[in-house]
Design a protein around this motif. Sequence first.
Motif, PDB file in Angstrom:
ATOM      1  N   VAL A 163       0.844  -1.194   0.000  1.00  0.00           N
ATOM      2  CA  VAL A 163       0.000   0.000   0.000  1.00  0.00           C
ATOM      3  C   VAL A 163       0.880   1.244   0.000  1.00  0.00           C
ATOM      4  N   ASP A 164       0.461   2.230  -0.788  1.00  0.00           N
ATOM      5  CA  ASP A 164       1.095   3.544  -0.816  1.00  0.00           C
ATOM      6  C   ASP A 164      -0.026   4.570  -0.697  1.00  0.00           C
ATOM      7  N   GLY A 165      -0.282   5.031   0.524  1.00  0.00           N
ATOM      8  CA  GLY A 165      -1.393   5.965   0.745  1.00  0.00           C
ATOM      9  C   GLY A 165      -2.712   5.284   0.480  1.00  0.00           C
ATOM     10  N   LEU A 217       6.756 -11.392  -4.222  1.00  0.00           N
ATOM     11  CA  LEU A 217       6.844  -9.942  -4.378  1.00  0.00           C
ATOM     12  C   LEU A 217       8.204  -9.557  -4.943  1.00  0.00           C
ATOM     13  N   ARG A 218       9.260 -10.121  -4.389  1.00  0.00           N
ATOM     14  CA  ARG A 218      10.619  -9.812  -4.858  1.00  0.00           C
ATOM     15  C   ARG A 218      10.817 -10.298  -6.298  1.00  0.00           C
ATOM     16  N   GLU A 259       8.580  -6.600   4.645  1.00  0.00           N
ATOM     17  CA  GLU A 259       8.348  -7.570   5.707  1.00  0.00           C
ATOM     18  C   GLU A 259       6.847  -7.727   5.917  1.00  0.00           C
ATOM     19  N   ILE A 260       6.468  -8.909   6.355  1.00  0.00           N
ATOM     20  CA  ILE A 260       5.054  -9.173   6.620  1.00  0.00           C
ATOM     21  C   ILE A 260       4.637  -8.403   7.862  1.00  0.00           C
ATOM     22  N   SER A 314      10.986  -1.566   0.355  1.00  0.00           N
ATOM     23  CA  SER A 314      12.057  -0.770  -0.232  1.00  0.00           C
ATOM     24  C   SER A 314      12.255  -1.165  -1.687  1.00  0.00           C
ATOM     25  N   GLY A 315      12.711  -0.167  -2.444  1.00  0.00           N
ATOM     26  CA  GLY A 315      12.926  -0.355  -3.865  1.00  0.00           C
ATOM     27  C   GLY A 315      11.882   0.360  -4.687  1.00  0.00           C
ATOM     28  N   VAL A 316      12.039   0.251  -5.976  1.00  0.00           N
ATOM     29  CA  VAL A 316      11.104   0.802  -6.954  1.00  0.00           C
ATOM     30  C   VAL A 316      10.522  -0.377  -7.713  1.00  0.00           C
TER      31      VAL A 316
END
Length: 153
Positions: free
Chosen positions: A11-13, A71-72, A80-81, A104-106
Amino acid sequence: MPIPRAAAIVVDGDRVLIIKRFLRHSPGVGCVMCEAAEWQGPQCPGHDYAVLPGGHVEAGESAEVAALRELREETTLTGEIDRLLWTSAHNGRPAFYFLVTGVSGVPVLSGEEAAAHGPDNSFELRWVTAGEFEQVNLYPADVRSPLTSLLMG
């Protein structure tokens, strides 16, 4: 027993990361999307839909580890969960939906999805709001309500 599926919810916002898909199988190849839509035609017409990042839980692997691995592999993101949000079914198999935090990451399409990307099997990472779930045809549809509650809460 069906192989469980584990999904990562990032989630992002008020947005969540999804994988927008187009899938058309060759004639004679079984298609779970055709089966789910009860399509009776001689060949797969193609399907536009979206899923949350995730995939099979491998032998000896927990659903939590599978969600982070998928996800990776699919997006290059790590995290992390935080917690298990809900369980459901995805194409007749158990499905576990985990909130992932500390990401973390794009997001970059990677792994098998990047290798298989083409005209009849396309993948696109996209951030969407709850108001876009119907437009992108988020699948399975029963994830839309709890995911909307999460984003609106």
